[in-house]
Motif scaffolding. Sequence first.
Motif, PDB file in Angstrom:
ATOM      1  N   LEU A   1      27.051   9.344  10.080  1.00  0.00           N
ATOM      2  CA  LEU A   1      26.737   9.384   8.656  1.00  0.00           C
ATOM      3  C   LEU A   1      27.275   8.115   8.016  1.00  0.00           C
ATOM      4  CD1 LEU A   1      27.821  13.070   8.044  1.00  0.00           C
ATOM      5  CD2 LEU A   1      25.505  12.220   8.395  1.00  0.00           C
ATOM      6  N   VAL A   2      26.415   7.396   7.314  1.00  0.00           N
ATOM      7  CA  VAL A   2      26.810   6.176   6.608  1.00  0.00           C
ATOM      8  C   VAL A   2      26.867   6.534   5.124  1.00  0.00           C
ATOM      9  CG1 VAL A   2      26.275   3.765   6.123  1.00  0.00           C
ATOM     10  CG2 VAL A   2      25.669   4.748   8.343  1.00  0.00           C
ATOM     11  N   ILE A   3      28.040   6.429   4.539  1.00  0.00           N
ATOM     12  CA  ILE A   3      28.260   6.867   3.163  1.00  0.00           C
ATOM     13  C   ILE A   3      28.065   5.697   2.208  1.00  0.00           C
ATOM     14  CG2 ILE A   3      29.852   8.037   1.596  1.00  0.00           C
ATOM     15  CD1 ILE A   3      29.225   9.618   4.204  1.00  0.00           C
ATOM     16  N   GLU A   4      27.221   5.899   1.218  1.00  0.00           N
ATOM     17  CA  GLU A   4      26.998   4.880   0.188  1.00  0.00           C
ATOM     18  C   GLU A   4      28.168   4.892  -0.796  1.00  0.00           C
ATOM     19  OE1 GLU A   4      23.501   3.735  -2.892  1.00  0.00           O
ATOM     20  OE2 GLU A   4      24.070   5.840  -2.818  1.00  0.00           O
ATOM     21  N   ARG A   5      28.660   3.711  -1.104  1.00  0.00           N
ATOM     22  CA  ARG A   5      29.663   3.577  -2.160  1.00  0.00           C
ATOM     23  C   ARG A   5      28.962   3.037  -3.391  1.00  0.00           C
ATOM     24  NH1 ARG A   5      35.407   1.597  -0.315  1.00  0.00           N
ATOM     25  NH2 ARG A   5      35.673   2.037  -2.497  1.00  0.00           N
ATOM     26  N   PRO A   6      29.392   3.461  -4.571  1.00  0.00           N
ATOM     27  CA  PRO A   6      28.719   2.980  -5.796  1.00  0.00           C
ATOM     28  C   PRO A   6      28.734   1.457  -5.880  1.00  0.00           C
ATOM     29  CG  PRO A   6      30.302   4.701  -6.288  1.00  0.00           C
ATOM     30  CD  PRO A   6      30.484   4.345  -4.845  1.00  0.00           C
TER      31      PRO A   6
ATOM     32  N   ASN B   1      31.459   2.426   5.785  1.00  0.00           N
ATOM     33  CA  ASN B   1      31.990   3.758   5.538  1.00  0.00           C
ATOM     34  C   ASN B   1      31.184   4.762   6.349  1.00  0.00           C
ATOM     35  OD1 ASN B   1      33.787   2.805   3.397  1.00  0.00           O
ATOM     36  ND2 ASN B   1      31.873   2.384   2.342  1.00  0.00           N
ATOM     37  N   THR B   2      31.618   4.970   7.574  1.00  0.00           N
ATOM     38  CA  THR B   2      30.858   5.832   8.473  1.00  0.00           C
ATOM     39  C   THR B   2      31.718   6.977   8.983  1.00  0.00           C
ATOM     40  OG1 THR B   2      31.403   4.569  10.461  1.00  0.00           O
ATOM     41  CG2 THR B   2      29.433   3.897   9.254  1.00  0.00           C
ATOM     42  N   LEU B   3      31.047   8.062   9.292  1.00  0.00           N
ATOM     43  CA  LEU B   3      31.680   9.213   9.933  1.00  0.00           C
ATOM     44  C   LEU B   3      30.833   9.585  11.132  1.00  0.00           C
ATOM     45  CD1 LEU B   3      32.409  11.377   6.763  1.00  0.00           C
ATOM     46  CD2 LEU B   3      34.099  10.246   8.207  1.00  0.00           C
ATOM     47  N   ASP B   4      31.462   9.654  12.285  1.00  0.00           N
ATOM     48  CA  ASP B   4      30.745  10.049  13.493  1.00  0.00           C
ATOM     49  C   ASP B   4      30.768  11.563  13.564  1.00  0.00           C
ATOM     50  OD1 ASP B   4      29.591  10.399  15.931  1.00  0.00           O
ATOM     51  OD2 ASP B   4      31.197   9.458  17.075  1.00  0.00           O
TER      52      ASP B   4
ATOM     53  N   HIS C   1      26.144  24.745  10.307  1.00  0.00           N
ATOM     54  CA  HIS C   1      26.252  24.451  11.736  1.00  0.00           C
ATOM     55  C   HIS C   1      27.611  23.907  12.166  1.00  0.00           C
ATOM     56  CE1 HIS C   1      22.062  25.218  12.725  1.00  0.00           C
ATOM     57  NE2 HIS C   1      21.838  24.863  11.477  1.00  0.00           N
ATOM     58  N   ALA C   2      28.475  23.588  11.221  1.00  0.00           N
ATOM     59  CA  ALA C   2      29.789  23.020  11.567  1.00  0.00           C
ATOM     60  C   ALA C   2      30.653  24.074  12.249  1.00  0.00           C
ATOM     61  CB  ALA C   2      30.475  22.493  10.311  1.00  0.00           C
ATOM     62  N   ARG C   3      31.208  23.722  13.379  1.00  0.00           N
ATOM     63  CA  ARG C   3      32.049  24.653  14.138  1.00  0.00           C
ATOM     64  C   ARG C   3      33.447  24.100  14.397  1.00  0.00           C
ATOM     65  NH1 ARG C   3      28.713  27.294  12.457  1.00  0.00           N
ATOM     66  NH2 ARG C   3      26.994  28.342  13.486  1.00  0.00           N
ATOM     67  N   SER C   4      33.520  22.848  14.776  1.00  0.00           N
ATOM     68  CA  SER C   4      34.819  22.273  15.146  1.00  0.00           C
ATOM     69  C   SER C   4      35.593  21.864  13.889  1.00  0.00           C
ATOM     70  CB  SER C   4      34.618  21.054  16.047  1.00  0.00           C
ATOM     71  OG  SER C   4      34.110  19.966  15.286  1.00  0.00           O
ATOM     72  N   PRO C   5      36.910  21.716  14.001  1.00  0.00           N
ATOM     73  CA  PRO C   5      37.692  21.243  12.852  1.00  0.00           C
ATOM     74  C   PRO C   5      37.197  19.888  12.339  1.00  0.00           C
ATOM     75  CG  PRO C   5      39.160  22.136  14.514  1.00  0.00           C
ATOM     76  CD  PRO C   5      37.779  22.096  15.127  1.00  0.00           C
ATOM     77  N   TRP C   6      36.758  19.006  13.255  1.00  0.00           N
ATOM     78  CA  TRP C   6      36.249  17.688  12.854  1.00  0.00           C
ATOM     79  C   TRP C   6      35.000  17.832  11.992  1.00  0.00           C
ATOM     80  CZ3 TRP C   6      37.755  12.877  12.453  1.00  0.00           C
ATOM     81  CH2 TRP C   6      36.797  11.879  12.295  1.00  0.00           C
ATOM     82  N   GLU C   7      34.050  18.640  12.463  1.00  0.00           N
ATOM     83  CA  GLU C   7      32.814  18.849  11.717  1.00  0.00           C
ATOM     84  C   GLU C   7      33.091  19.486  10.355  1.00  0.00           C
ATOM     85  OE1 GLU C   7      30.677  21.230  14.515  1.00  0.00           O
ATOM     86  OE2 GLU C   7      30.012  19.493  15.681  1.00  0.00           O
ATOM     87  N   LEU C   8      33.989  20.454  10.306  1.00  0.00           N
ATOM     88  CA  LEU C   8      34.343  21.102   9.038  1.00  0.00           C
ATOM     89  C   LEU C   8      35.011  20.123   8.076  1.00  0.00           C
ATOM     90  CD1 LEU C   8      35.603  24.474  10.512  1.00  0.00           C
ATOM     91  CD2 LEU C   8      33.536  24.135   9.137  1.00  0.00           C
ATOM     92  N   ALA C   9      35.817  19.203   8.609  1.00  0.00           N
ATOM     93  CA  ALA C   9      36.459  18.192   7.761  1.00  0.00           C
ATOM     94  C   ALA C   9      35.423  17.245   7.166  1.00  0.00           C
ATOM     95  CB  ALA C   9      37.500  17.408   8.566  1.00  0.00           C
ATOM     96  N   ILE C  10      34.416  16.874   7.947  1.00  0.00           N
ATOM     97  CA  ILE C  10      33.356  16.003   7.443  1.00  0.00           C
ATOM     98  C   ILE C  10      32.595  16.703   6.316  1.00  0.00           C
ATOM     99  CG2 ILE C  10      31.127  14.967   8.032  1.00  0.00           C
ATOM    100  CD1 ILE C  10      32.382  14.181  10.740  1.00  0.00           C
ATOM    101  N   VAL C  11      32.290  17.970   6.501  1.00  0.00           N
ATOM    102  CA  VAL C  11      31.599  18.727   5.451  1.00  0.00           C
ATOM    103  C   VAL C  11      32.436  18.739   4.179  1.00  0.00           C
ATOM    104  CG1 VAL C  11      30.755  21.006   4.764  1.00  0.00           C
ATOM    105  CG2 VAL C  11      30.301  20.148   7.073  1.00  0.00           C
TER     106      VAL C  11
END
Length: 112
Positions: A7-12, A23-26, A85-95
């Motif tokens: 996920l590539v996050i747009e900054r204002p 600003n990316t999240l794998d 669909h988030a299951r792992s702690p990593w995925e939940l943190a991204i959400v």
Amino acid sequence: MSLSLTLVIERPSRAPQTIPARNTLDYGYVTDELHALMLPVSVPLPEGIEYADDEEGRKLQHEDQYGAPLSYVPAALLVPRLREHARSPWELAIVTFIEKLPPSTRVVLWWH
């Protein structure tokens, strides 16, 4: 199919431009079902993303690794799809992180 999603996050910014891929999240691997949920709400991103290549410097990317045009989903539409669909702690943190962004923030789906 085994897809991985960054996920590539747009900054204002002050002017419309390419989105820098700083600003990316794998997110990791996604299911076919989650991939299918993203497609109807994704919006084409013709300006692409810009990233740093160690050998070539700054590069502009308009397509994902599979040759499909890059697209984005506004944060407000992305959160419920990821949460389901988030299951792992990593995925939940991204959400949780994306949930705290302004709802209109463009989050680029960089499939690889």
